[in-house]
Design an enzyme around this catalytic site. Structure first.
Site, mmCIF file in Angstrom:
data_model
loop_
_atom_site.group_PDB
_atom_site.id
_atom_site.type_symbol
_atom_site.label_atom_id
_atom_site.label_comp_id
_atom_site.label_asym_id
_atom_site.label_seq_id
_atom_site.Cartn_x
_atom_site.Cartn_y
_atom_site.Cartn_z
ATOM 1 N N ASP B 200 13.317 -4.271 -9.712
ATOM 2 C CA ASP B 200 13.319 -3.551 -8.434
ATOM 3 C C ASP B 200 13.323 -4.513 -7.238
ATOM 4 O O ASP B 200 12.386 -5.286 -7.056
ATOM 5 C CB ASP B 200 12.032 -2.697 -8.422
ATOM 6 C CG ASP B 200 11.790 -1.926 -7.145
ATOM 7 O OD1 ASP B 200 12.614 -1.982 -6.223
ATOM 8 O OD2 ASP B 200 10.733 -1.239 -7.091
ATOM 9 N N HIS B 373 6.732 0.062 -3.722
ATOM 10 C CA HIS B 373 7.524 -1.013 -4.325
ATOM 11 C C HIS B 373 6.849 -2.377 -4.176
ATOM 12 O O HIS B 373 6.192 -2.645 -3.177
ATOM 13 C CB HIS B 373 8.913 -1.068 -3.670
ATOM 14 C CG HIS B 373 9.714 0.179 -3.896
ATOM 15 N ND1 HIS B 373 10.491 0.376 -5.012
ATOM 16 C CD2 HIS B 373 9.832 1.312 -3.150
ATOM 17 C CE1 HIS B 373 11.074 1.565 -4.937
ATOM 18 N NE2 HIS B 373 10.688 2.158 -3.814
#
Lengths: 560, 560
Positions: B200, B373
């Site tokens: 990610d 994130h």
């Protein structure tokens, strides 16, 4: 046009913001006392995304138009578009003298030339600490630092007291041009007594102090020597100090400077001519030389920092520029703010620059931009120096005005003397009392091409509707006596479905229209209003049910 | 449809991202070995502003469609729209089993119900640390924390080695649900040896660590007791931990919780039923009770945090909501990210809330939101635990992928083994060697209403053109033998100029069309293509010269 003598002469001082309160942009305020009016700034706003096809937005000056003969002058605080951009339109209706500093009027003159208005307007250059008399008003210009040089606040002396309007400002203790915000003059008025302060609210949500413009020069000096290839600095062309710092950094690295973008070339020329920008001899090079220059000697200064699709920076990023093809080792510095609403476009620009192999610096990852607006501590400082009786937050969205009024209360302005006005409010002062007393007609005027104000809500609503699902035109000729269908129905669409692949679907549409007509009585079928309504109703349902779209449906019934 | 047996069986392991590399959204990647394919995630993207009238964007699955019989499963990392949103469209073309955790599949089931696909799809619930065999692949689910509960990374064992796909993750050491990112399992694979890591890249530009979700609960506990009126918390309905923390904070202040928004009601129900959300007895109250509740007992949890114009939060802000009218003392907490592209809309929402008298907290002024994130230090940690031979940055715009590849190099992955792939690239691994070997057809498919893929570039271009200056339809009937004008010209416009005020202008337009026709030879006048072209040319010039607008001009010539 209303007869001038039917308009009453108001009592006391009236301040009427026509734009800029509750929005960023189109700043304009008028001051009225007896038969005298002066105007502070005359700005535009760039359209928001929902204003489809609009080029500019300007304030509605209906109130001013009816009092055109009373306007004694327009006072300009600085040369940004949101303060001078509406002039070419407003000056077509009123023509008072314009007062501003040399650079501000230099930018105004360039703008008037574009609209063939140069020569018809009286431009009066004023220096800081000079005072101009206009009717009953006396206006002193006070130097402030901002993201454009030669900006000023205004001290407006009226029979009811002095009103200070900060314009756009910050307190930069180390400005690149050496021109400090003139705190002494603010303090002098504070000592004398100030009726009201109108102050820039843009950065009221930021704590502390805004960084000095000089920080950007330091960032350039850190980045430039590390760049192996070409350097492209994108900035607003009006930010002369920024251009100066990029030029100086380039000179220190032995790079040539190439200017790119129409307004960059024009504004640099004006600023040099007026002595606001110093470019060392031999460093400025024509863009045409670009292909012949070694990469490590190139510093291009360009517009297009907001990712404007037609700008040459956008074309460079898309690898669609004649003179320059970016490569690994090239560096692009976006030395400007991500203007709210442009974030996605700028982010796309940055991604494309990376695809070309360039390194990109921007305000989110490096100190290559600082704001031109005062943060909380600076706002408090001005409030404490000026010690106004009344406080009117200006130049901000509604939440900024609310928060600026709270800040003023924190430093001691009583809540009832913090006047939270919006565009069109009449702020009235008489015998040391003040408040919002009335409202005048105001609003926004949309400019689309040469049209001023002819694009209203209906047209914008239609454009939005068209933009979402396109348009379907149905043409039918019907005999107006027998109700017989003589021609059609023809169905043509744009922006609705793939036309080459959907003939079948449009044929089905035609059949539905025919069936609908067949099901109507002769009376209904010879009533065009009835036919249109029925066709719209049936097709709206058909499109929604079959493909869930809601195009504009335009039935055209021909009289035959 | 291509015959299945004409499609070759490739050698080695092939990883093909179909979406999510070079963009945020529509995440989808496929893994191919021999005759087996598995898919990781199947997401959508919400349309960008230039995609006029588009509802969703999904990846083009042409490559997969041609190999439908080889697909052994779709593995879902978590239940966000950009990972599961394309399922209802993709499952109309391929129908392998879906594997995911309980909540992920709970959200999927809800989505399939909407599209009447429930019951046709094999949903297999997997728990973290469980392994699923799918063809030649073995897939272990690894718990990760994220802004939705029950998220997982995947360890995909292939004949060429193990590939780890992180999904969306952060390393939250104090997660609200107690479910830590399973660093031990990442470490175990690292010790064993990992062929490639796909990680990610969303927050690769952020230094340090991402804050724990628990910080938001602390902010709620600080804000809630100070609120004299109603509290409205706006959040994403999938963010179950956020809802939990708002519920808990409300309970501690003796406030009732009212849920608002279709997806909020649905997702809370699913999460409660599956045991992911604990709501104390008696606290949940029907929205209909709102008018009867004392203000200081209200905590509404709602959708609409992005300022979506039809959401009830937007209607509340515009004072256009049936059950609630905001007043001084009420508080709105926007507990979510300002999604890039929505900043202006959210900013307008906040201003309207202030106009209603409410106080507003949002991520720019208070810690009422944290990201889901991983930031740089977390990304480095995963890289160092997994120690992959190859690194493939995923889930990011292009610049994020570039910067993530650099980060991997900083922690020791050799530059030639950092594979900067984009959608459609075939990343091939064989005998410990790897690289981008090929490309397959890929792209974006636009969904407008029920139409899948029938809105292409031409339709979007037309919509854009229509949106800018509207449309002018010119209808003429011409005798096809004599060239005589039998009917018209009629001129009708939409989104162009004020119609009620511009009859004169449209009359002038008609006259120009007539003059143009009169000036043509009979041969030209009976050639419809010629007539259309000439009418377009003349009117384009006329509109541009007189009002500088460029509407879509649609000449309709009737055969008569």
């Amino acid at each position: 046009m209303i007869e001038q003598d039917t308009i009453s002469t108001p009592a006391g001082l009236r301040i009427i913001p026509l734009g800029g309160l509750g929005e960023i942009g189109l700043n304009m305020a008028l001051f009225e006392y007896g038969d005298d009016i002066i105007v502070v700034d005359c700005g535009l706003m760039f359209p928001e995304p929902h204003m489809l096809g609009i080029d500019f937005v300007i304030p509605d000056i209906a109130y001013l138009r009816e009092r055109a003969d009373r306007v004694r002058g327009i006072f300009l605080t600085h040369g940004h578009e949101d303060h001078i951009g509406a002039l070419p339109f407003v000056l077509q209706e009123i023509s008072p003298p314009l007062y501003g500093t040399a650079l501000t009027l230099g930018f105004v003159r360039e703008k008037l030339k574009e609209f063939d208005l140069d020569g018809y307007v009286d431009l009066e250059v004023v220096k800081p600490r000079e005072t101009v008399a206009a009717g009953t008003f006396e206006v002193e210009f006070i130097r402030v630092s901002h993201s454009i040089v030669d900006g000023c606040a205004l001290a407006i002396r009226t029979p009811e007291g002095v009103v200070i309007h900060t314009g756009d400002f910050k307190i930069d203790h180390t400005p690149v041009d050496g021109e400090l915000t003139d705190l002494a003059t603010f303090a002098r008025y504070g000592t004398e007594g100030v009726l009201a302060l109108m102050a820039d609210s843009t950065n009221v949500e930021r704590e502390g102090f805004t960084l000095s413009e000089r920080v950007v020069g330091e960032a350039f000096d850190e980045i430039f020597p590390r760049c192996p290839g070409r350097i492209i600095v994108a900035a607003f062309s009006s930010n002369i100090q920024r251009v100066q710092q990029a030029v100086d950094a380039a000179a220190r690295c032995g790079r040539k400077v190439l200017l790119n973008g129409r307004s960059m070339v024009a504004n640099v020329a004006i600023a040099r001519q007026l002595g606001y920008l110093r470019i060392p001899d031999g460093i400025l090079t024509d863009l045409k030389e670009l292909p012949r220059l070694p990469k490590e000697e190139v510093c291009m200064i360009t517009t297009g920092s907001q990712g404007e699709p037609m700008s040459s920076l956008a074309r460079i990023a898309m690898d669609d520029h004649k003179q320059i093809k970016l490569e690994q080792g090239d560096t692009v510095i976006l030395s400007s703010r991500f203007i709210p609403g442009n974030e996605k476009t700028i982010s796309d620009l940055i991604n494309h620059l990376y695809r070309r192999g360039a390194e990109v610096y921007h305000e989110k990852v490096s100190e290559v931009h600082v704001s031109g607006h005062a943060s909380q501590e600076e706002l408090k400082l001005i409030l404490n120096l000026v010690k106004p009786r009344f406080f009117i937050p200006v130049h901000g969205e509604y939440r900024h005005l609310v928060k600026h009024a709270r800040l003023a209360q924190m430093v001691g302005v009583p809540a009832e003397r913090c006047l939270l006005a919006v565009n069109g409010d009449v702020i009235s002062f008489r015998d040391e009392r003040g408040g919002i007393a009335d409202r005048v007609e105001t609003g926004r005027v949309f400019i689309d091409g040469k049209g001023i104000g002819d694009v209203g809500e209906v047209v914008l609503k239609d454009r939005k509707h068209l933009s979402e699902d396109g348009m379907v035109v149905v043409i039918i000729a019907i005999n107006q006596y027998t109700g017989e269908v003589i021609y059609g129905p023809d169905v043509v669409s744009r922006g609705f479905v793939f036309e080459d692949e959907s003939q079948e679907y449009l044929d089905e549409t035609k059949k539905i229209v025919l069936d609908t007509l067949a099901g109507m009585t002769i009376e209904a079928r010879t009533d065009w209003g009835e036919v249109k309504q029925e066709v719209r109703r049936v097709l709206r349902r058909f499109f929604n049910k079959t493909i869930e779209r809601r195009p504009v449906i335009l039935p055209l019934i021909l009289d035959m």
